[in-house]
Each structure stands twice: as C-alpha cells, then as structure tokens.
Design an enzyme around this catalytic site. Structure first.
Site, short mmCIF file in Angstrom:
data_model
loop_
_atom_site.label_atom_id
_atom_site.label_comp_id
_atom_site.label_asym_id
_atom_site.label_seq_id
_atom_site.Cartn_x
_atom_site.Cartn_y
_atom_site.Cartn_z
CB SER A 12 49.25 35.61 66.85
OG SER A 12 49.56 35.75 65.48
CE LYS A 31 66.32 26.82 45.77
NZ LYS A 31 65.13 26.07 46.16
#
Length: 350
Positions: free
Chosen positions: A178, A230
């Site tokens: 990765s 949010k």
C-alpha cells in the site's frame, strides 16, 4: 578490766589536735582516692566520646562519597545510553565512496520514522553526500497515510532529477504494501525476497458504528451541527447514504492517484491485470512476474553487486532516547490507540 585500769585511762589527758589530725588525714586519703577515680573515669569518657564522634563522621563521609559515586555512575550510564541511541553515522565524514542507506520501517504516518518529516531530510543528505554513489531505500511497511507517502514519492522524483547520476534502489525485506509501495514506485528499481509481501494498491477508510448497541443500552445520541455534513460519518449516528457516496468518490479519487503513480513509476515494466490495482498483494516472486518488482536482492547484495560500493552509511534519522523509553513502556501505544479511536474514519493506504 579492773577499776584501776579504768581510772588510769580516765586520768590520761586526750589530745584534740591529734584526734583532729588523724581524722583529717583519713578524710584526705579517702578524698584523694575518690578524686583520682573521677579523673580517671573522665579521661576515658572523653576518649570514648571522641572515638564515637570520629566514627560517626567517618560513616557520614563514606555515605556521602558512596552517594556521589552512585550518582556519577548513573550519569555516565545515562550519557552512554543516550549517545548510543542518538549517534548518527551520517553526521560523520565517511572515508571513500559508499552506498547511502535510508530505512522506512513501520506505519507511514505524520509522526515517527515513517513520516515525511523524518524520511525526506535523510534522503536529501544521502543524495547530497559527495562520496555516495547511490541510495538504497530499505522498506518494511504495511502502508499508512497517502499524504505522507505522496510527499516522499514526490521528493524521490525531484532528487532523481537533481542527481541523475545517483540511482535510488528500493530493497524490500518483509513487506512493502500500500503506502509503502506508493513510495517504492518512484525508485529506479525494486529488489525483493521471493517471500516478501508486495502490492495492496488500494485505499480504505474504516470506522465503527455503535447505533445498534446504543439502542440496546438505552443511550440517546444528541448531535448538533452547523452545516449539513459537519457530522460526516459520525459513528454514533445512522449512516447517511449521501455521505457514504461522497466518501466513496473521495476514495476512488485517491485510488486513481495511487494508480497513476504506479504506472508512471513502473512504466513499460508493469504487466497490468484486472487484479493489479484491486488491493490484492503478492509474494516477491509473483511481484517480479507482474512487473511490480525487478529482481531479487538484499541491501548488501545491491550495494556490492549493483552499486559496486559495499561500504554502507546509514542516513536514517533515528529517534531519541525519550521516545524510545516512552514506547518501551507503552505510552506511545496508548496514545496511538486513543488517536485511532478519536480519528476513526481516516483515509489510509493499508
């Protein structure tokens, strides 16, 4: 005794002076003996007191010197350990040509030895060293932050252009997955062991959902936000399909950045298959077949046989003694666990 004897004795006069003198003499004799005994006892007592006082002073002095040497010994021991942990071979002037070594070990994150702040300065020094003929970047990492990996990848690309005569080779030991492979893709060549783990070209975002558990225990979530999104992927609220779709688009975008980096770095050597960018990982031998790696090699063999400079100088930035001690006692681990819980949902190349 007869009456005549009594009369004769009574008739003899008694001398008071003689009696007093004899009494005084006796008293003088007894008093002198007592006074001598007292003088003798006082002298011995003085000697014993002086000896005791000297012994106490000597004991205190020994205790002070013993404490001094203990403290001095501890200070020397701490200094030696600190020097051993913090000595950096790159600060010394190497004699003759050498191979520069930089190591990335562990998770690639904003702090620690795998961060861009630690790796980039080490790479800069390794390339800038006059006597270094090339750089070996040894990677043992399962991945981590795409931001940190991208910053290191960009710096490698820049350094290779700035120093075209100094190659950079990646050597994989246990794992280069990765984010670790994100960095490795920028190298001139990648060397692996046949059993190394290579690949995992993908992106993930993980977290937890506690809504079912909260309902069972009777906990009510009270979240107030100013802004529709949010509370994005709040683990204590039900998953919002719109937010989920947005997160997936973001992951796809970062994944495409990863793919572009690999394609640009590996070029014609890469043999793409449907699984190449699926997030799977392979052994080192399979990675060579797929063009994800170039050949077998170790740090020593690459320095000796490829760069022709078997003398290695390690430019890796090491942690200081306080950080090592804290990690030894688990403080850093506790901090990392807390951070993970607080930042659940962070994007990661793992």
């Amino acid at each position: 005794m007869s009456n005549n004897d009594i009369e004769n004795s009574e008739s003899q006069p008694v001398n008071p002076a003689a009696s007093s003198s004899s009494t005084a003499a006796a008293g003088s004799t007894n008093g002198g003996a007592a006074s001598g005994a007292d003088n003798k006892g006082g002298w011995e007592r003085d000697v014993l007191e002086k000896l005791a006082l000297f012994a106490v002073r000597e004991q205190r002095a020994r205790r002070r010197w013993s404490n001094f040497f203990k403290i001095a010994g501890l200070a020397v021991f701490v200094f030696v350990i600190w020097t051993a942990f913090n000595y950096n071979w790159s600060d010394s002037d190497p004699v003759g040509t050498h191979t520069a070594l930089v190591e990335i070990s562990g998770t690639i994150e904003a702090e620690g030895r795998g961060s861009a702040a630690a790796v980039i300065p080490a790479l800069d020094k390794a390339f800038a060293a006059d006597d270094s003929v090339g750089v070996i970047l040894k990677i043992n990492s399962p991945g981590g932050s795409p931001v940190q990996a991208g910053m290191i990848n960009d710096e490698i690309v820049r350094l290779r252009k700035a120093y075209p005569k100094k190659p950079l080779y990646v050597v994989v030991e246990e794992m280069c997955a990765s984010g670790g492979y994100y960095i490795a893709a920028a190298a001139d060549k990648i060397y692996v062991n046949k059993a190394s783990i290579v690949g995992s070209i993908g992106v993930l975002m993980d977290g937890f959902g506690f809504t079912g558990l909260m309902e069972k225990v009777g906990v009510e979530r009270r979240l107030l936000t100013a802004g529709e999104n949010k509370g994005f992927l709040d683990p204590f609220s039900a998953q919002n399909p719109k937010q989920k779709e947005y997160a997936q688009q973001m992951l796809n975008e970062i994944h495409q950045q990863f793919i572009d980096v690999v394609r640009r770095g590996r070029g014609q050597r890469l043999k793409e298959t449907p699984d190449t960018f699926s997030g799977l990982f392979w052994t080192g031998s399979k990675a060579i077949e797929m063009g994800l790696a170039d050949d077998y090699g170790t740090v020593d063999s690459v320095a000796r046989d490829v760069l022709k400079a078997e003398d290695l100088v390690d430019y890796t930035q090491t942690e200081g003694l306080p950080e090592r001690v804290l990690k030894k006692f688990g403080v850093a681990m506790g901090t990392g666990v807390t951070q993970s819980l607080l930042n659940s949902g962070i994007v990661s190349l793992r």
